[in-house]
Design a protein around this motif. Sequence first.
Motif, short mmCIF file in Angstrom:
data_model
loop_
_atom_site.label_atom_id
_atom_site.label_comp_id
_atom_site.label_asym_id
_atom_site.label_seq_id
_atom_site.Cartn_x
_atom_site.Cartn_y
_atom_site.Cartn_z
N ALA A 249 -61.39 11.95 -63.08
CA ALA A 249 -62.30 12.40 -64.13
C ALA A 249 -63.03 11.17 -64.69
N PRO A 250 -64.08 11.38 -65.47
CA PRO A 250 -64.82 10.24 -66.04
C PRO A 250 -63.97 9.36 -66.96
N GLU A 251 -62.97 9.96 -67.64
CA GLU A 251 -62.14 9.18 -68.56
C GLU A 251 -61.11 8.37 -67.77
N PRO A 252 -60.85 7.14 -68.18
CA PRO A 252 -59.86 6.31 -67.47
C PRO A 252 -58.47 6.95 -67.49
N GLY A 253 -57.82 7.00 -66.33
CA GLY A 253 -56.46 7.52 -66.24
C GLY A 253 -56.34 9.03 -66.24
N VAL A 254 -57.47 9.75 -66.26
CA VAL A 254 -57.45 11.20 -66.29
C VAL A 254 -57.94 11.73 -64.94
N TYR A 255 -57.26 12.77 -64.45
CA TYR A 255 -57.60 13.38 -63.17
C TYR A 255 -57.69 14.89 -63.34
N PRO B 147 -56.47 19.31 -66.36
CA PRO B 147 -56.54 17.85 -66.47
C PRO B 147 -55.14 17.26 -66.57
N ALA B 148 -54.95 16.13 -65.95
CA ALA B 148 -53.66 15.43 -66.01
C ALA B 148 -53.93 13.95 -66.24
N THR B 149 -53.00 13.31 -66.93
CA THR B 149 -53.11 11.88 -67.20
C THR B 149 -52.09 11.14 -66.34
N LEU B 150 -52.54 10.07 -65.72
CA LEU B 150 -51.67 9.24 -64.89
C LEU B 150 -51.56 7.86 -65.53
N VAL C 70 -46.98 11.11 -64.89
CA VAL C 70 -48.05 12.11 -64.96
C VAL C 70 -47.71 13.11 -66.06
N THR C 71 -48.68 13.36 -66.94
CA THR C 71 -48.50 14.36 -68.00
C THR C 71 -49.69 15.30 -68.01
N ALA C 72 -49.43 16.54 -68.40
CA ALA C 72 -50.49 17.53 -68.57
C ALA C 72 -50.02 18.56 -69.59
N ASP C 73 -50.97 19.16 -70.27
CA ASP C 73 -50.69 20.19 -71.27
C ASP C 73 -51.89 21.13 -71.26
#
Length: 102
Positions: free
Chosen positions: A21-27, A45-48, A57-60
């Motif tokens: 994704a455009p945000e750093p660390g987000v997929y 969306p998930a954060t790595l 990896v986290t997602a909500d």
Amino acid sequence: YHGLATRTFGGRFVTTEVRRAPEPGVYSVAGRLTLHGVEKLVSFPATLRRDGDVAHVTADFLLPRRAFGLVLPGGWDKLLEEDFRVRLDLVARPLSSNRARP
């Protein structure tokens, strides 16, 4: 309804695509989710976060419960929220070459 809220449903998720994704660390993660015997395509969306060789990896995110057949008979169903929350917290570490595999 307490019975539905406290039940644990088995599920399976098969990843079909992961995009940065455009945000750093987000997929953006996409795949096939099977819950309660119903398979649907979902994306979220998930954060790595990486710390050395450990990945976290986290997602909500929310999903529509009716799409997965999560309904109650009679009038009880209208008392439930239409969406249910999914929280993912995954830690991945490489296997040690000295460690026995199951």
